[in-house]
Design a protein around this motif. Structure first.
Motif: not given
Length: 309
Positions: A1-15, A75-80, A150-153, A173-176
């Motif tokens: 899935m393109s756009g998934r968080p970096d497998p190394h979370p620290r890099r994502g948090l640094a961004r 599995g992909i983690h979706v947060v509502f 992975d996805v925030v709705v 990925k961010v959705a509304l």
């Protein structure tokens, strides 16, 4: 899935932490903090809940053991993300439908209203529940470090710059869903419009309640974003989406009489219900009917019943 968080979370948090736009935005928040604090105090006085909830600053998961276990599952983690009870009903229905189609999908709920959080914990003990972070970079970083989405709705409301932009910079990925967008007029709105456009470009998909809302978003969304008018998906909810006992009780009441129903929805306090009772008494002199009151906050049901008695 393109756009998934970096497998190394620290890099994502640094961004997120080093993003120039977010740094500038949060500097502005600090400069305006006295004004923003005054606004929050006014909201509390008008009955708003959770404005100074400590859990929203620490962004600790409401169900830490379940959250820790969830991070170990594939599995992909979706947060509502939603405010209160009505959004939770929709999340619950949508989540069940998604997991029937995608059994490996991981779903967490991020809720703002503490009463709804307590209700979900009681009704769905196996559900992972996250506390909605304050829209400031520190709590958002803590939320991302705990949730790793992975996805925030977002449901309906989406003008949370740190939250939305932070999730996108992290790699989610961010959705509304069921969004609304009013026309932006006036000098002050034009002044903040560049920041608003910048925040909206973090969304990969925006599903709006009306075509006019969708048109407004298409004009400012990122190229390639999926923007559609889907209607208000809350209309799909039925009383049967509550528990079976309540649904049966409502059905019994609806079947008791053929009289039409005078419905009053989203009442906030007994003063409003008193006005409604007076109006209904006048109406039913010429138009025999029954009265249905649906308070905005479901936890007021006992209060409304006591008032009516």
């Amino acid at each position: 899935m393109s756009g998934r968080p970096d497998p190394h979370p620290r890099r994502g948090l640094a961004r997120v932490a080093l993003d120039p736009g977010l740094l500038a935005f949060n500097l502005g928040i600090l400069l305006l903090s006295p004004l923003l604090l005054t606004q929050k105090i006014r909201r509390v006085r008008r009955g708003a809940k959770g404005e100074f909830e400590r859990k929203r600053w620490t962004a600790v998961p409401e169900t830490p053991d379940r959250n820790a276990a969830l991070q170990q599952e594939p599995g992909i983690h979706v947060v509502f993300v939603g405010s209160g009870f009505g959004e939770w009903l929709l999340m619950d229905k949508l989540g069940k439908a998604l997991q029937e189609r995608f059994p490996d999908l991981k779903i967490s709920l991020c809720l703002r209203d503490p009463v709804t959080v307590a209700h979900v914990r009681e009704q769905r003990p196996s559900q992972n529940v996250l506390n909605w972070p304050f829209d400031f970079v520190v709590p958002v970083l803590r939320f991302l470090g705990n949730a790793h989405p992975d996805v925030v709705v977002f449901f309906e409301k989406f003008r949370f710059t740190n939250f939305a932009v932070g999730c996108a910079r992290y790699g989610a990925k961010v959705a509304l869903l069921s969004g609304r967008a009013r026309k932006r007029r006036g000098f002050l709105q034009q002044l903040v419009d560049p920041g608003y456009r910048w925040m909206v470009r973090s969304f990969s998909a925006m599903f709006m309640q009306r075509e006019e809302f969708a048109e407004a978003m298409r004009a400012i969304c990122a190229p390639g974003a999926d923007v559609r008018a889907t209607g208000d998906v809350k209309i799909d909810l039925q009383h049967k989406d509550l528990d079976a006992d309540r649904a049966a009780e409502i059905d019994r009441w609806l079947g008791q009489s053929p009289l039409p129903i005078f419905a009053a929805g989203s009442t906030k306090h007994s003063r409003e219900e008193g006005i409604l009772l007076d109006a209904w008494e006048e109406v039913r002199k010429e138009f025999p009917s029954r009265l249905l009151i649906a308070p905005r906050r479901y936890q007021r049901a006992d209060e409304v019943e006591a008032f009516l008695r």
